[in-house]
Design a protein around this motif. Structure first.
Motif, PDB file in Angstrom:
ATOM      1  N   VAL A   1       0.859  -1.180   0.000  1.00 12.79           N
ATOM      2  CA  VAL A   1       0.000   0.000   0.000  1.00 12.79           C
ATOM      3  C   VAL A   1       0.897   1.231   0.000  1.00 12.79           C
ATOM      4  CG1 VAL A   1      -1.755   1.303   1.264  1.00 12.79           C
ATOM      5  CG2 VAL A   1      -1.849  -1.197   1.211  1.00 12.79           C
ATOM      6  N   VAL A   2       0.778   2.072  -1.009  1.00 15.01           N
ATOM      7  CA  VAL A   2       1.519   3.331  -1.080  1.00 15.01           C
ATOM      8  C   VAL A   2       0.735   4.375  -0.286  1.00 15.01           C
ATOM      9  CG1 VAL A   2       2.452   5.107  -2.594  1.00 15.01           C
ATOM     10  CG2 VAL A   2       2.457   2.709  -3.338  1.00 15.01           C
ATOM     11  N   ASP A   3       1.332   4.875   0.799  1.00  9.34           N
ATOM     12  CA  ASP A   3       0.594   5.830   1.632  1.00  9.34           C
ATOM     13  C   ASP A   3       0.631   7.234   1.034  1.00  9.34           C
ATOM     14  OD1 ASP A   3       3.085   6.868   2.182  1.00  9.34           O
ATOM     15  OD2 ASP A   3       3.140   6.199   4.267  1.00  9.34           O
ATOM     16  N   GLU A   4       0.137   8.210   1.824  1.00 12.43           N
ATOM     17  CA  GLU A   4       0.019   9.575   1.312  1.00 12.43           C
ATOM     18  C   GLU A   4       1.381  10.223   1.052  1.00 12.43           C
ATOM     19  OE1 GLU A   4      -3.532   8.674   3.987  1.00 12.43           O
ATOM     20  OE2 GLU A   4      -1.366   8.330   3.976  1.00 12.43           O
ATOM     21  N   THR A   5       2.438   9.676   1.625  1.00 13.39           N
ATOM     22  CA  THR A   5       3.785  10.232   1.397  1.00 13.39           C
ATOM     23  C   THR A   5       4.553   9.470   0.319  1.00 13.39           C
ATOM     24  OG1 THR A   5       4.819   8.831   3.089  1.00 13.39           O
ATOM     25  CG2 THR A   5       3.848  10.928   3.817  1.00 13.39           C
ATOM     26  N   GLY A   6       3.962   8.409  -0.240  1.00 11.87           N
ATOM     27  CA  GLY A   6       4.643   7.624  -1.266  1.00 11.87           C
ATOM     28  C   GLY A   6       5.484   6.496  -0.709  1.00 11.87           C
ATOM     29  N   THR A   7       5.334   6.178   0.595  1.00  7.62           N
ATOM     30  CA  THR A   7       6.109   5.111   1.232  1.00  7.62           C
ATOM     31  C   THR A   7       5.319   3.802   1.197  1.00  7.62           C
ATOM     32  OG1 THR A   7       7.106   6.732   2.711  1.00  7.62           O
ATOM     33  CG2 THR A   7       7.276   4.412   3.347  1.00  7.62           C
ATOM     34  N   PRO A   8       5.977   2.684   0.847  1.00  6.64           N
ATOM     35  CA  PRO A   8       5.270   1.398   0.845  1.00  6.64           C
ATOM     36  C   PRO A   8       4.936   0.943   2.266  1.00  6.64           C
ATOM     37  CG  PRO A   8       7.245   1.308  -0.530  1.00  6.64           C
ATOM     38  CD  PRO A   8       7.332   2.561   0.270  1.00  6.64           C
ATOM     39  N   ARG A   9       3.721   0.429   2.451  1.00  2.94           N
ATOM     40  CA  ARG A   9       3.262  -0.087   3.735  1.00  2.94           C
ATOM     41  C   ARG A   9       2.588  -1.449   3.511  1.00  2.94           C
ATOM     42  NH1 ARG A   9       5.854   3.411   7.233  1.00  2.94           N
ATOM     43  NH2 ARG A   9       5.400   5.583   6.666  1.00  2.94           N
ATOM     44  N   ASN A  10       2.470  -2.179   4.610  1.00  2.00           N
ATOM     45  CA  ASN A  10       1.719  -3.454   4.593  1.00  2.00           C
ATOM     46  C   ASN A  10       2.201  -4.397   3.491  1.00  2.00           C
ATOM     47  OD1 ASN A  10       0.210  -2.152   6.588  1.00  2.00           O
ATOM     48  ND2 ASN A  10      -1.419  -1.569   5.160  1.00  2.00           N
ATOM     49  N   LEU A  11       3.484  -4.575   3.390  1.00  2.00           N
ATOM     50  CA  LEU A  11       4.041  -5.408   2.336  1.00  2.00           C
ATOM     51  C   LEU A  11       3.813  -6.894   2.653  1.00  2.00           C
ATOM     52  CD1 LEU A  11       5.919  -2.705   2.497  1.00  2.00           C
ATOM     53  CD2 LEU A  11       7.338  -3.967   0.883  1.00  2.00           C
ATOM     54  N   ARG A  12       3.510  -7.648   1.634  1.00  2.00           N
ATOM     55  CA  ARG A  12       3.395  -9.101   1.733  1.00  2.00           C
ATOM     56  C   ARG A  12       3.538  -9.709   0.339  1.00  2.00           C
ATOM     57  NH1 ARG A  12      -1.629 -10.575  -0.132  1.00  2.00           N
ATOM     58  NH2 ARG A  12      -3.292  -9.006   0.014  1.00  2.00           N
ATOM     59  N   VAL A  13       3.879 -10.983   0.298  1.00  2.00           N
ATOM     60  CA  VAL A  13       4.029 -11.686  -0.978  1.00  2.00           C
ATOM     61  C   VAL A  13       2.648 -12.058  -1.503  1.00  2.00           C
ATOM     62  CG1 VAL A  13       4.930 -13.739  -2.128  1.00  2.00           C
ATOM     63  CG2 VAL A  13       6.326 -12.552  -0.432  1.00  2.00           C
ATOM     64  N   ASP A  14       2.354 -11.640  -2.706  1.00  2.00           N
ATOM     65  CA  ASP A  14       1.096 -12.007  -3.356  1.00  2.00           C
ATOM     66  C   ASP A  14       1.212 -13.377  -4.007  1.00  2.00           C
ATOM     67  OD1 ASP A  14      -1.653 -11.088  -4.441  1.00  2.00           O
ATOM     68  OD2 ASP A  14      -0.559 -11.695  -6.252  1.00  2.00           O
ATOM     69  N   SER A  15       2.307 -13.620  -4.740  1.00  2.00           N
ATOM     70  CA  SER A  15       2.566 -14.919  -5.369  1.00  2.00           C
ATOM     71  C   SER A  15       4.023 -14.944  -5.802  1.00  2.00           C
ATOM     72  CB  SER A  15       1.639 -15.162  -6.563  1.00  2.00           C
ATOM     73  OG  SER A  15       1.789 -14.135  -7.537  1.00  2.00           O
ATOM     74  N   SER A  16       4.554 -16.144  -6.047  1.00  2.00           N
ATOM     75  CA  SER A  16       5.947 -16.265  -6.465  1.00  2.00           C
ATOM     76  C   SER A  16       6.154 -17.589  -7.170  1.00  2.00           C
ATOM     77  CB  SER A  16       6.894 -16.166  -5.261  1.00  2.00           C
ATOM     78  OG  SER A  16       6.758 -17.309  -4.434  1.00  2.00           O
ATOM     79  N   SER A  17       7.218 -17.651  -7.957  1.00  2.00           N
ATOM     80  CA  SER A  17       7.573 -18.891  -8.642  1.00  2.00           C
ATOM     81  C   SER A  17       8.414 -19.806  -7.766  1.00  2.00           C
ATOM     82  CB  SER A  17       8.333 -18.582  -9.935  1.00  2.00           C
ATOM     83  OG  SER A  17       9.570 -17.917  -9.643  1.00  2.00           O
ATOM     84  N   HIS A  18       9.081 -19.235  -6.745  1.00  2.00           N
ATOM     85  CA  HIS A  18       9.938 -20.023  -5.855  1.00  2.00           C
ATOM     86  C   HIS A  18      10.036 -19.286  -4.518  1.00  2.00           C
ATOM     87  CE1 HIS A  18      13.417 -22.118  -4.201  1.00  2.00           C
ATOM     88  NE2 HIS A  18      13.323 -23.015  -5.176  1.00  2.00           N
ATOM     89  N   PRO A  19       9.863 -19.981  -3.389  1.00  2.00           N
ATOM     90  CA  PRO A  19       9.925 -19.300  -2.087  1.00  2.00           C
ATOM     91  C   PRO A  19      11.275 -18.652  -1.808  1.00  2.00           C
ATOM     92  CG  PRO A  19       8.985 -21.497  -1.860  1.00  2.00           C
ATOM     93  CD  PRO A  19       9.496 -21.401  -3.254  1.00  2.00           C
ATOM     94  N   GLY A  20      12.344 -19.162  -2.433  1.00  2.00           N
ATOM     95  CA  GLY A  20      13.664 -18.597  -2.177  1.00  2.00           C
ATOM     96  C   GLY A  20      13.837 -17.172  -2.648  1.00  2.00           C
ATOM     97  N   PHE A  21      12.973 -16.690  -3.531  1.00  2.00           N
ATOM     98  CA  PHE A  21      13.082 -15.317  -4.037  1.00  2.00           C
ATOM     99  C   PHE A  21      12.280 -14.319  -3.195  1.00  2.00           C
ATOM    100  CE2 PHE A  21      13.692 -17.731  -8.109  1.00  2.00           C
ATOM    101  CZ  PHE A  21      15.006 -17.378  -8.309  1.00  2.00           C
ATOM    102  N   GLU A  22      11.419 -14.780  -2.306  1.00  2.00           N
ATOM    103  CA  GLU A  22      10.447 -13.893  -1.663  1.00  2.00           C
ATOM    104  C   GLU A  22      11.103 -12.885  -0.722  1.00  2.00           C
ATOM    105  OE1 GLU A  22       7.546 -16.399   0.131  1.00  2.00           O
ATOM    106  OE2 GLU A  22       6.801 -17.197  -1.786  1.00  2.00           O
ATOM    107  N   THR A  23      12.050 -13.330   0.099  1.00  2.00           N
ATOM    108  CA  THR A  23      12.670 -12.407   1.063  1.00  2.00           C
ATOM    109  C   THR A  23      13.413 -11.281   0.363  1.00  2.00           C
ATOM    110  OG1 THR A  23      12.908 -14.193   2.689  1.00  2.00           O
ATOM    111  CG2 THR A  23      14.310 -12.250   2.973  1.00  2.00           C
TER     112      THR A  23
END
Length: 216
Positions: free
Chosen positions: A159-181
């Protein structure tokens, strides 16, 4: 004279015998026909021009009795959530914060602060101007996957807040769990211009893709 009479009898006897033989022959013919006639049969042979009647149609069983079904009830839907403006959302949040959590009879879907905070988040199709990335950080390639020659991708929800900073980050989907972090760490460093609605900066939901490709 006696001799003459006997001579006359000798002439009559052959003729009489012939007559008797003829009578017997005529009497024997009807008798032979009588014994040679076969006994009458009881088989019925229909006339040539007679037409056979078709067999009667089978008798169908009576239909089962009909049972009146109750009328189908239409599903009942609750009232659609109330659409609020940004000013109304701010006023509700401030009222709850200053009243130690009292809801003042608010609808059930507005019963907690987290739900109210989510009302501030908009999708790109609901706003006038979507956020634009100002700072992009490439993710670090995981060492083991790089040694294995594995490529892949990760989609990060934020979620991009009113200042343009990313918030509430989470993985939506991925091809391999090793890339998520690695993708999440890179996404936290991104900066955006905020989304705009009615001339005001707002919080906007986005899904940012990160690709991991090996150079050949």
């Amino acid at each position: 004279m006696p001799y003459a009479s006997c001579r006359r009898c000798g002439q009559v006897s052959p003729a009489l015998g012939a007559v008797i033989l003829t009578v017997l022959l005529f009497a024997a013919v009807p008798l032979a026909n009588l014994f040679s006639i076969p006994p009458p049969t009881t088989e019925f042979v229909p006339p040539e021009n007679a037409s056979l009647l078709p067999p009667p149609p089978p008798v169908e069983p009576p239909p089962p009795p009909t049972v009146d079904e109750p009328p189908e009830e239409k599903p009942k839907f609750e009232d659609e959530p109330q659409k609020l403006t940004l000013d109304q959302i701010d006023a509700i949040i401030n009222a709850r914060a200053g009243s130690n959590g009292a809801d003042f009879g608010l609808p059930s879907h507005l019963g907690d602060v987290d739900a109210l905070e989510q009302l501030r988040d908009f999708d790109p199709g609901q706003i006038d101007k979507i956020p634009a990335p100002l700072q992009r950080i490439a993710p670090a390639y995981p060492y083991e996957l790089k040694q294995q020659g594995t490529s892949g991708w990760v989609k990060v929800f934020l979620v991009v807040d009113e200042t343009g900073t990313p918030r509430n980050l989470r993985v939506d989907s991925s091809s391999h769990p090793g890339f998520e972090t690695a993708a999440l760490e890179a996404a936290r460093l991104w900066r955006f211009s905020p989304g705009m609605l009615d001339g005001k900066p707002i919080r906007t939901r986005l899904v940012v893709p990160f690709h991991f490709r090996l150079e050949r």
